[in-house]
Design a protein around this motif. Structure first.
Motif, PDB file in Angstrom:
ATOM      1  N   ARG A 105       0.815  -1.212   0.000  1.00  0.00           N
ATOM      2  CA  ARG A 105       0.000   0.000   0.000  1.00  0.00           C
ATOM      3  C   ARG A 105       0.851   1.265   0.000  1.00  0.00           C
ATOM      4  O   ARG A 105       0.476   2.285  -0.571  1.00  0.00           O
ATOM      5  CB  ARG A 105      -0.896   0.016   1.248  1.00  0.00           C
ATOM      6  N   TYR A 106       1.964   1.212   0.698  1.00  0.00           N
ATOM      7  CA  TYR A 106       2.783   2.404   0.907  1.00  0.00           C
ATOM      8  C   TYR A 106       4.207   2.152   0.420  1.00  0.00           C
ATOM      9  O   TYR A 106       4.672   1.003   0.382  1.00  0.00           O
ATOM     10  CB  TYR A 106       2.815   2.774   2.394  1.00  0.00           C
ATOM     11  N   PRO A 107       4.939   3.203   0.087  1.00  0.00           N
ATOM     12  CA  PRO A 107       6.370   3.028  -0.190  1.00  0.00           C
ATOM     13  C   PRO A 107       7.070   2.584   1.098  1.00  0.00           C
ATOM     14  O   PRO A 107       7.124   3.333   2.071  1.00  0.00           O
ATOM     15  CB  PRO A 107       6.825   4.428  -0.616  1.00  0.00           C
ATOM     16  N   ARG A 108       7.569   1.350   1.118  1.00  0.00           N
ATOM     17  CA  ARG A 108       8.223   0.874   2.352  1.00  0.00           C
ATOM     18  C   ARG A 108       9.545   0.157   2.100  1.00  0.00           C
ATOM     19  O   ARG A 108      10.191  -0.312   3.042  1.00  0.00           O
ATOM     20  CB  ARG A 108       7.284  -0.021   3.155  1.00  0.00           C
ATOM     21  N   SER A 109       9.970   0.102   0.854  1.00  0.00           N
ATOM     22  CA  SER A 109      11.246  -0.554   0.573  1.00  0.00           C
ATOM     23  C   SER A 109      12.395   0.413   0.824  1.00  0.00           C
ATOM     24  O   SER A 109      12.481   1.479   0.211  1.00  0.00           O
ATOM     25  CB  SER A 109      11.301  -1.031  -0.878  1.00  0.00           C
ATOM     26  N   VAL A 110      13.295   0.050   1.742  1.00  0.00           N
ATOM     27  CA  VAL A 110      14.538   0.793   1.943  1.00  0.00           C
ATOM     28  C   VAL A 110      15.578   0.187   1.011  1.00  0.00           C
ATOM     29  O   VAL A 110      15.602  -1.016   0.797  1.00  0.00           O
ATOM     30  CB  VAL A 110      14.991   0.745   3.413  1.00  0.00           C
ATOM     31  N   TYR A 111      16.471   0.993   0.466  1.00  0.00           N
ATOM     32  CA  TYR A 111      17.299   0.521  -0.634  1.00  0.00           C
ATOM     33  C   TYR A 111      18.586   1.329  -0.733  1.00  0.00           C
ATOM     34  O   TYR A 111      18.805   2.303  -0.006  1.00  0.00           O
ATOM     35  CB  TYR A 111      16.522   0.631  -1.954  1.00  0.00           C
ATOM     36  N   HIS A 112      19.421   0.906  -1.659  1.00  0.00           N
ATOM     37  CA  HIS A 112      20.586   1.678  -2.084  1.00  0.00           C
ATOM     38  C   HIS A 112      20.550   1.705  -3.607  1.00  0.00           C
ATOM     39  O   HIS A 112      20.179   0.699  -4.230  1.00  0.00           O
ATOM     40  CB  HIS A 112      21.878   1.019  -1.595  1.00  0.00           C
ATOM     41  N   PRO A 113      20.906   2.813  -4.258  1.00  0.00           N
ATOM     42  CA  PRO A 113      20.813   2.880  -5.718  1.00  0.00           C
ATOM     43  C   PRO A 113      21.562   1.758  -6.436  1.00  0.00           C
ATOM     44  O   PRO A 113      21.158   1.339  -7.522  1.00  0.00           O
ATOM     45  CB  PRO A 113      21.422   4.251  -6.046  1.00  0.00           C
ATOM     46  N   GLU A 114      22.637   1.270  -5.854  1.00  0.00           N
ATOM     47  CA  GLU A 114      23.377   0.164  -6.458  1.00  0.00           C
ATOM     48  C   GLU A 114      23.041  -1.165  -5.800  1.00  0.00           C
ATOM     49  O   GLU A 114      23.687  -2.174  -6.084  1.00  0.00           O
ATOM     50  CB  GLU A 114      24.880   0.434  -6.366  1.00  0.00           C
ATOM     51  N   GLY A 115      22.030  -1.181  -4.944  1.00  0.00           N
ATOM     52  CA  GLY A 115      21.633  -2.403  -4.254  1.00  0.00           C
ATOM     53  C   GLY A 115      22.301  -2.517  -2.900  1.00  0.00           C
ATOM     54  O   GLY A 115      23.476  -2.154  -2.744  1.00  0.00           O
TER      55      GLY A 115
END
Length: 546
Positions: free
Chosen positions: A123-133
């Motif tokens: 439902r919501y933006p919840r993925s934490v990430y890094h641009p290169e993974g």
């Protein structure tokens, strides 16, 4: 393994089998709890390709939190997830994020807050990430931490069987992949974190070092398997450019504004998800929609659809650093040309049945990451695969260490245990005309893709089972094996045949369509009869419905 006269030996409180993020999280957590830990692994599995994971920290949208995450995961799993495991995932994701942050794993930031992306089914933006993974960064930080804590790492080893003392798991017999040299690790608790179905299907996203060993090892040792019929196909896997074949195009790009188009340029997802298109739909439904378009002849001539990256704002497109770099290296400029994609086998939602402590039905055996089953139900939300390995890897390590600390000092006959383990490996070697292990592997992969792929029928599943049973007989009669590596490949092929049979038999048993399991001869979802699990009973091929 024939002809090996001597076996080396090691002792541990906790043995962790697997070198990806689930295994590293388990090893670090167990060692931090005071256990003597040995970690054995062949490679790093799929973890190095992880871009991010779901953590309901609520920085992108304050309405998000563990309860919303719990609800989304249960809905995305079509209501047959284990609610206890889902609760552990929902409540454990943010603490796991903080632990990785404290180790120095870099995450994209929006000022002093985490940047978060919207992935399919959430439902919501919840993925934490890094641009290169985050995968490679997390592997590096956790590997360093494991070394600092004194985890004994055995790189280049595969588990070939679990050590048994009666009904109890007592560690594992390992083989060095390069030489076939054997090593027995005796442990009070063992954590299987060696991945899921691996390259069980042709046209798969899996790396070569994952071959479905987890399920065969655990099942033979007395663990149950749960819901093995639910095999998820990643919806958007690159076919063109050829240099990126098998790379997943992240559904986060769709959340950022990319489109899926058919050969006429039409955004076809609105036919399948009115009002939402590519948004608000979980992966299983998206994969089915894409395959329907291809089957109806609206795909491109190579059986693909377009993943239109051209419509993304430049800053959005360039935030996917690794994907853009790989596409350009393969000769495609994503700002000007759309990659071509189609569904490919990606993960299994089922696996080794575990309880809230991630303990299996086999005494002293735990399972984590994709080896474990039950949390995802019939379909896995985008971002939950990585959340699974990160959260449950840590829990498994903690619980295994506590279990080992309470285990009484056993007086085991180590020589007998090792002899019995070796006896389970004494397969015959066939003659020059016997099939080679890779021929068995290829036959399994083709059989499952044809008979137990995105769409299934009774006839197709029965044909697949008959073919797999014939392959099992061929393995039993002996394969052509000339080197220690051939012997390991033969064991992998045997494990693939066994796991393939569990998948096909479970799919035949579930006479409905739900999530990633679609029967064209039982096209409806049947909650009245099938809000239940398909269980492969311990040590046998018998199926129970619970």
């Amino acid at each position: 393994m024939n002809g090996v006269a001597e076996t080396g030996s090691l002792d541990a409180d906790v043995l962790v089998i697997g070198g990806g993020l689930a295994g590293l999280r388990a090893a670090v957590a167990a060692r931090a709890a005071g256990a003597r830990v040995v970690q054995a692994f062949h490679g790093r599995g799929a973890s190095q390709y992880i871009i991010g994971f779901n953590a309901p920290v609520g920085h992108a949208d304050p309405r998000d939190g563990p309860e919303a995450y719990y609800e989304d995961t249960m809905a995305g799993g079509y209501a047959i997830n284990d609610p206890v495991l889902v609760r552990l995932l929902a409540e454990g994701a943010v603490p796991a994020l903080r632990e990785l942050e404290a180790l120095g794993v870099p995450f994209a930031r929006d000022g002093d807050r985490f940047a978060q992306r919207l992935l399919s089914g959430n439902r919501y933006p919840r993925s934490v990430y890094h641009p290169e993974g985050i995968g490679k960064h997390a592997l590096e930080r956790l590997s360093a931490r494991a070394g600092e804590l004194g985890v004994e790492a055995l790189a280049g080893y595969k588990a070939v069987t679990l050590l048994r003392d009666g009904a109890e798991v007592a560690g594992a017999l390992l083989a060095k992949v390069a030489t076939g040299e054997l090593l027995a690790v005796h442990a009070k608790a063992t954590v299987l974190a060696s991945g899921g179905i691996g390259a069980l299907y042709a046209d798969s996203t899996y790396p070569a070092d994952v071959a479905s060993d987890s399920f065969a090892l655990a099942h033979a040792a007395g663990a149950e398997l749960i819901d093995m019929e639910f095999v998820q196909f990643e919806p958007t896997v690159v076919v063109h450019p050829a240099g990126c074949r098998g790379m997943e195009m992240p559904t986060a790009m769709l959340g950022d504004g990319a489109f899926l188009r058919d050969r006429a340029g039409v955004r076809f997802m609105f036919r399948h998800n009115p009002g939402g298109g590519e948004l608000g739909i979980e992966k299983a439904r998206m994969a089915l929609a894409i395959q329907q378009e291809i089957d109806a002849g609206r795909g491109l001539p190579d059986g693909t659809v377009l993943f239109d990256t051209r419509v993304l704002a430049p800053e959005r497109l360039e935030s996917y650093v690794g994907h853009c770099r790989r596409l350009r290296a393969a000769g495609l400029e994503p700002a000007l040309e759309a990659p071509r994609v189609r569904p490919a086998a990606h993960s299994v939602m089922g696996g080794i049945r575990v309880d809230a402590s991630l303990h299996t039905a086999a005494p002293h055996l735990f399972a984590a990451g994709e080896a474990g089953g039950g949390v995802h139900g019939a379909s896995r939300l985008a971002g939950n695969g990585a959340a699974d390995v990160i959260v449950f890897g840590g829990i498994a390590g903690q619980r295994a260490a506590a279990h080992a600390a309470k285990a009484p000092a056993a007086s085991r006959d180590r020589a007998r245990i090792e002899r019995e383990a070796l006896a389970t490996l004494q397969g015959s070697s066939g003659g020059a005309d016997a099939p080679r292990p890779d021929e068995i592997r290829d036959a399994v992969r083709a059989t499952l893709l044809e008979g137990a792929g995105l769409y299934r029928t009774r006839t197709g599943l029965e044909r697949a089972i008959a073919r797999l049973e014939a392959l099992a007989q061929a393995v039993g009669a002996g394969l052509a094996m000339r080197t220690p590596r051939d012997r390991l490949r033969a064991l992998e092929a045997q494990n693939m045949v066994k796991t393939g049979l569990h998948v096909a038999r479970s799919a035949l048993e579930r006479t409905e369509s739900r999530g990633a399991h679609q029967r064209t001869d039982h096209a409806a979802r049947d909650d009245a009869r099938w809000l239940r699990h398909v269980i492969v009973e311990a040590g046998s091929s018998r199926i129970a419905i619970q």
